[in-house]
Design a protein around this motif. Structure first.
Motif, short mmCIF file in Angstrom:
data_model
loop_
_atom_site.label_atom_id
_atom_site.label_comp_id
_atom_site.label_asym_id
_atom_site.label_seq_id
_atom_site.Cartn_x
_atom_site.Cartn_y
_atom_site.Cartn_z
N SER A 95 0.84 -1.20 0.00
CA SER A 95 0.00 0.00 0.00
C SER A 95 0.87 1.24 0.00
O SER A 95 2.04 1.20 0.37
N LYS A 96 0.27 2.34 -0.42
CA LYS A 96 0.99 3.60 -0.46
C LYS A 96 0.17 4.64 0.31
O LYS A 96 -0.72 5.27 -0.26
N PRO A 97 0.45 4.80 1.59
CA PRO A 97 -0.30 5.79 2.38
C PRO A 97 -0.12 7.19 1.80
O PRO A 97 0.99 7.61 1.47
N LYS A 98 -1.22 7.90 1.66
CA LYS A 98 -1.20 9.21 1.01
C LYS A 98 -0.33 10.22 1.76
O LYS A 98 0.34 11.03 1.15
N TYR A 99 -0.34 10.17 3.09
CA TYR A 99 0.45 11.15 3.84
C TYR A 99 1.94 10.92 3.62
O TYR A 99 2.71 11.88 3.58
N ILE A 100 2.35 9.67 3.44
CA ILE A 100 3.76 9.40 3.17
C ILE A 100 4.12 9.88 1.77
O ILE A 100 5.20 10.44 1.55
N LEU A 101 3.22 9.67 0.81
CA LEU A 101 3.48 10.14 -0.56
C LEU A 101 3.60 11.66 -0.61
O LEU A 101 4.48 12.20 -1.28
N LYS A 102 2.73 12.35 0.12
CA LYS A 102 2.81 13.82 0.15
C LYS A 102 4.12 14.29 0.78
O LYS A 102 4.76 15.21 0.28
N LYS A 103 4.51 13.62 1.87
CA LYS A 103 5.75 13.98 2.55
C LYS A 103 6.96 13.71 1.65
O LYS A 103 7.88 14.53 1.56
N ALA A 104 6.94 12.57 0.95
CA ALA A 104 8.05 12.23 0.05
C ALA A 104 8.12 13.22 -1.11
O ALA A 104 9.21 13.64 -1.51
N LYS A 105 6.97 13.61 -1.65
CA LYS A 105 6.95 14.58 -2.74
C LYS A 105 7.49 15.93 -2.27
O LYS A 105 8.28 16.57 -2.97
#
Length: 118
Positions: A95-105
């Motif tokens: 899975s790809k948690p959205k908050y982690i994706l936003k933080k990584a971006k």
């Protein structure tokens, strides 16, 4: 839960059973097993080498040590290596948690702005 005093407080007994059941269901998602940790180590090692190869290729091309045609061939040769690690990534990261994706971006955008002034 077979003791006699649980007869007087069945709601609490049900709550405890529900909590334990939920924790058992979530355990594989919260705590990684040894295989998943090994896979993450393998992925990290692969991408460390992979990005170093790409950076060296870019450096050689930018400094006119290799021609564009040779750089293109080497790039796709290095890029082909990525197909070996993709099944391990798909197995490990489900899975790809959205908050982690936003933080990584956010972090990657900041990095590119600092390093490449874009």
């Amino acid at each position: 839960m077979g003791w006699g005093f649980w007869d007087k407080i069945p709601l609490i007994a049900c709550g405890i059973i529900a909590l334990i059941s939920i924790l058992r269901l979530l355990q594989p998602h919260l705590i990684m097993n040894e295989k998943q940790l090994k896979n993450l180590d393998d992925i990290q090692k692969f991408y460390s080498d992979y990005f170093n190869q790409l950076e060296k290729l870019w450096f050689d091309f930018e400094n006119n040590r290799i021609e564009e045609e040779q750089a293109t061939k080497l790039f796709f040769k290095v890029k082909k290596l990525e197909s070996d690690i993709n099944p391990i990534i798909l197995e490990t990261i489900r899975s790809k948690p959205k908050y982690i994706l936003k933080k990584a971006k956010l972090y990657s955008d900041t990095y590119f702005k600092q390093v490449f002034n874009t």
